[in-house]
Design a protein around this motif. Structure first.
Motif, PDB file in Angstrom:
ATOM      1  N   LEU B 107       0.667  -1.145   0.081  1.00  0.00           N
ATOM      2  CA  LEU B 107       0.202  -0.154   0.005  1.00  0.00           C
ATOM      3  C   LEU B 107       0.849   1.157   0.122  1.00  0.00           C
ATOM      4  N   ALA B 108       1.848   1.248   0.903  1.00  0.00           N
ATOM      5  CA  ALA B 108       2.706   2.425   0.873  1.00  0.00           C
ATOM      6  C   ALA B 108       3.174   2.801  -0.454  1.00  0.00           C
ATOM      7  N   LEU B 109       3.765   1.782  -1.058  1.00  0.00           N
ATOM      8  CA  LEU B 109       4.485   1.977  -2.397  1.00  0.00           C
ATOM      9  C   LEU B 109       3.719   2.335  -3.238  1.00  0.00           C
ATOM     10  N   ARG B 110       2.499   1.701  -3.314  1.00  0.00           N
ATOM     11  CA  ARG B 110       1.537   2.153  -4.598  1.00  0.00           C
ATOM     12  C   ARG B 110       0.976   3.380  -4.267  1.00  0.00           C
ATOM     13  N   ALA B 111       0.788   3.739  -2.897  1.00  0.00           N
ATOM     14  CA  ALA B 111       0.225   5.021  -2.650  1.00  0.00           C
ATOM     15  C   ALA B 111       1.091   6.218  -2.726  1.00  0.00           C
ATOM     16  N   VAL B 112       2.387   5.971  -3.035  1.00  0.00           N
ATOM     17  CA  VAL B 112       3.244   7.375  -3.482  1.00  0.00           C
ATOM     18  C   VAL B 112       4.200   7.168  -4.554  1.00  0.00           C
ATOM     19  N   VAL B 134       8.671  -2.561  -7.986  1.00  0.00           N
ATOM     20  CA  VAL B 134       8.353  -2.768  -9.224  1.00  0.00           C
ATOM     21  C   VAL B 134       7.023  -3.019  -9.488  1.00  0.00           C
ATOM     22  N   LEU B 135       6.240  -3.757  -8.709  1.00  0.00           N
ATOM     23  CA  LEU B 135       4.661  -3.911  -9.219  1.00  0.00           C
ATOM     24  C   LEU B 135       4.067  -2.575  -8.827  1.00  0.00           C
TER      25      LEU B 135
END
Ligand SMILES: Cc1ncc(COP(=O)(O)O)c(C=O)c1O
Lengths: 159, 391
Positions: B107-112, B134-135
């Protein structure tokens, strides 16, 4: 010190060397601490917890509630001493509540235990009354669960 | 179909398959293996916590919770974080209950991240950081860490890798796989780097309670860092609750809002029974944690001494439940070492290379296993090393 005692309480066969590694103390420190604890009766003795049922040894355990009249000056101590000197009394505790002394009695037959209660415990002068509870089944002894517990398996490799 | 004619997206194909998959096949056909390859506690969840989960079912807590997670749990968590680290999070807007830290990382990576944004991650690191980056369309920029510095990441090494595209620094300490912990001074320097370059810090602190003789510094508690940090943690490791799947994210409102947006459409909410159990863990689990930590600490000492005695030198790890000994003396690669050790002497370990290039030459040995097993494993490893000592 407490850490060493906790390790020994869980497994009295842990060697001083093993204890030293586990606690990060030196071998001589550990040996000294154990000697001291043995000397001043912090460590009372080393025993083995046995599940006697497994070898078919009949043992009868009873928890006896004892109501007593405390005596002047010595309170409950004198009567407790009278009782704990009997080898049949495995453990003796002063407790709060509706009775005063809790006595764990162990014998090889029910008659033996009953005889001890009726002939030795109950007739004591300051004993007002006793209630005997025979143990029917032991589930957990001294922190150890007696039955075999199933251990779920973990995934052996997990990054 | 894409030009390559594959039903699978390019993005997913870009993620390399886990290096240890083949070990699973080997393991499946073997018996009598002692595993130091696990990544979770060997304790069963303390009974009082399990009992709280059971009780929640008895009372009929079987529906969804708020997307953010049970408010009661968030409130308890807010006071826990305030008490432990002195940071205050608003339980209504700044906390999100996730399905383990695993979901929190995603979530953190996709959010930012926007496509092409760079994330600086220490190497070696926990296996999910790079694939999740990467995803999420990001680019992973490794910062090497090494044995000379006990596998701690240095602020100056991070700063060297910053480009205009850098969006975030990802930190995972106490560290899986090395057991390394960061000291406060270095974290303060990293905080200054983040400030200077206006970066976010994603801090995975799932092992925060498992430290030995040192104090854990929560990154978000450093001056000015609450605004920049996405704190990720959870219940899996400290409370031996891996299977319950409960973690949490703490950050400023804007970020939690964005993470919740993804979470509500992909997950709805974390398991309700697990949240109820986690509540009990926070309220009354401290004594259990302390007892488990004391136990790990003893095993840690045995493992470290045992490995060093065998000639697999390792630094003293101060956190998590891993040791990371060097196997360079054998002349084998870490994968070869792990494979042969498994086949020849039946001890499972994880090759260091699984966690990044800097993990090559090391293996990860987990000591969340009974003393009896640890001692037997060390004996087997001693025999193995003796046979494979580089001539
Ligand atoms: C560093 C690290 N982060 C996150 C996780 C995942 O934890 P969770 O069970 O909370 O998803 C693990 C589990 O091994 C881990 O080692």
């Amino acid at each position: 010190m407490k850490e060493i005692l906790r390790i020994l309480e869980r497994d009295a066969r842990t060697t001083p060397q093993q204890i030293a590694t586990r606690t990060g103390k030196s071998l001589s420190q550990v040996k000294r601490a154990i000697k001291k604890a043995e000397g001043d009766r912090t460590i009372l003795k080393y025993k083995t917890v046995i599940n006697w049922d497994r070898v078919g040894e009949e043992q009868v355990w009873a928890l006896v509630e004892v109501k007593v009249v405390p005596q002047r000056d010595v309170g409950f101590d004198a009567i407790a001493e009278r009782i704990y000197r009997f080898p049949e009394a495995r453990s003796v505790y002063l407790v709060s509540g509706t009775y005063d002394l809790a006595v764990l009695v162990v014998g090889s037959t029910m008659q033996e235990v009953a005889g001890f209660v009726s002939q030795k415990l109950a007739p004591l002068e300051s004993v007002q009354g006793t209630v005997t509870h025979f143990l029917l089944k032991r589930y957990k002894e001294d922190g150890e669960i007696l039955g075999v517990e199933e251990r779920p398996k973990r995934v052996p490799l997990m990054p | 179909m894409n030009p390559e004619g594959s039903p699978i997206s390019r993005r997913v194909r870009e993620v390399s398959p886990s290096g240890i998959r083949r070990f699973f096949d080997l393991l499946a056909s073997m018996e009598g293996v002692i595993s130091l390859g696990v990544g979770e506690p060997d304790f069963v969840t303390p009974w009082r916590i399990r009992e709280a989960g059971i009780y929640s079912l008895e009372r009929g807590y079987t529906s969804y919770t708020s997307n953010y997670g049970l408010l009661e749990l968030r409130e308890e968590l807010a006071s826990y974080l305030a008490g432990r680290y002195g940071i205050s999070y608003d339980p209504h807007r700044e906390l999100l209950i996730t399905v383990g830290v695993s979901e929190g990382i995603d979530l953190a990576l996709r959010a930012v991240l926007d496509p092409g944004d760079e994330v600086i991650i220490h190497d070696p690191s926990y296996v999910s950081y790079v694939p999740c980056t990467v995803l999420a369309g990001g680019v992973f920029v490794p910062v090497p860490t090494n044995i000379e510095n006990d596998f701690r990441v240095r602020a100056q090494d991070i700063e060297k890798r910053i480009t205009p595209k850098t969006k975030a620094i990802l930190l995972g300490y106490p560290n899986n796989p090395t057991g390394a912990v960061m000291d406060r001074e270095e974290l303060v320097k990293i905080a200054q780097v983040a400030q200077r370059h206006n970066l976010l810090v994603i801090s995975d602190e799932v092992y925060d309670r498992l430290v030995y003789g040192v104090e854990h510094t929560c990154f978000a508690s450093l001056p000015g860092m609450k605004e920049r940090t996405i704190l990720l943690s959870g219940f899996s490791k400290a409370y031996a609750m891996t299977g319950w799947r409960i973690g949490y994210a703490a950050a400023r409102e804007e970020i939690i809002e964005a993470m919740m947006k993804i979470h509500q459409y992909t997950m709805m909410c974390a398991p309700t029974m697990g949240q109820m159990a986690a509540l009990e863990a926070l309220r009354a689990g401290d004594a259990d944690v302390e007892q488990m930590v004391a136990e790990y600490d003893q095993r840690r000492r045995i493992m470290v001494k045992g490995l060093n005695d065998i000639g697999l030198t390792c630094f003293e790890p101060r956190g998590a439940f891993y040791t990371f000994p060097s196997i360079k003396g054998t002349g084998l690669s870490s994968e070869e070492f792990a494979e042969r050790l498994l086949l020849e002497d039946k001890v499972a370990v994880v090759p260091g290379s699984t966690f990044g290039q800097c993990g090559e030459g090391y293996i990860r040995c987990c000591y969340a296993t009974s003393l009896v097993e640890i001692e037997e494993a060390l004996e087997r490893m001693a025999r193995f090393v003796k046979r494979h000592q580089a001539r």
